[in-house]
Design an enzyme around this catalytic site. Structure first.
Site, PDB file in Angstrom:
ATOM      1  N   GLU A 199      -0.125  -5.659   1.193  1.00 16.42           N
ATOM      2  CA  GLU A 199       0.157  -7.093   1.261  1.00 16.42           C
ATOM      3  C   GLU A 199      -0.177  -7.767  -0.070  1.00 16.42           C
ATOM      4  OE1 GLU A 199      -2.809  -6.302   4.434  1.00 16.42           O
ATOM      5  OE2 GLU A 199      -1.457  -4.929   3.411  1.00 16.42           O
ATOM      6  N   ARG A 223     -11.975   3.598   7.972  1.00 16.61           N
ATOM      7  CA  ARG A 223     -12.413   3.526   9.371  1.00 16.61           C
ATOM      8  C   ARG A 223     -11.624   4.468  10.262  1.00 16.61           C
ATOM      9  NH1 ARG A 223     -12.559  -2.721  10.734  1.00 16.61           N
ATOM     10  NH2 ARG A 223     -10.442  -2.443   9.975  1.00 16.61           N
TER      11      ARG A 223
END
Length: 176
Positions: free
Chosen positions: A101, A64
């Protein structure tokens, strides 16, 4: 015509919260409605381009970040260079592994697009944990260029991503 802070507030109201996406417990911030609205998107680009004008190139982060950063580069009057996921480029100038993560990933910078000594402004859509932006900055420096700053549409402050970018100038339009 309203002023920039009011127009930004209007744009940010379009961001949607999507609970439990992509996994349970994650609150995804969907900026797609901002991109779909020409007034909102134009406002975001205008605000972000202000910081990019002192750079020679805008470096954009997959995926994005490509959408936001390419528009910012055009508005700032500079070129755009993508940072890609591994295996997407035919010629690679630099490669960097980094922690996510939920695992590890690799980013690559295309060969011959950023000259040593160039000034690069890095653009992504969201600053979350900071790993992707940190790796992107390291790629730019690996080829001998300088990072002039980082611009993001949205910074998720609870994830403390800015802490992984010490000494870097980070410009976020919205914190959430």
């Amino acid at each position: 015509m309203t002023d920039l802070p009011e127009r930004l507030a209007d744009a940010f109201r379009l961001i949607r919260d999507v609970p439990d996406y992509p996994t349970p417990g994650v609150l995804f911030r969907d900026i797609t409605p901002v991109l779909a609205d020409p007034t909102a998107f134009g406002t975001v680009v205008e605000a972000m381009a202000e910081h990019a004008r002192s750079a020679d190139v805008v470096v954009v982060v997959e995926a994005r970040g490509f959408l936001v950063g390419a528009a910012v580069a055009v508005a700032a009057g500079v070129g755009v260079v993508p940072v890609r996921k591994a295996g997407k480029l035919p010629r690679v100038a630099a490669r960097r592994d980094y922690e996510l993560e939920y695992g590890t990933a690799t980013l690559e910078l295309p060969e011959g697009c950023i000259e040593p000594g160039a000034r690069a402004y890095v653009v992504d859509d969201v600053l979350a944990t900071g790993g992707t932006l940190r790796a992107s900055c390291e790629l730019i420096e690996q080829v001998g260029a300088t990072v002039t700053g980082i611009g993001v549409l949205l910074e998720l402050t609870a994830l403390a991503g800015r802490d992984r970018l010490p000494g870097r100038s980070v410009h976020s339009l919205l914190e959430g």
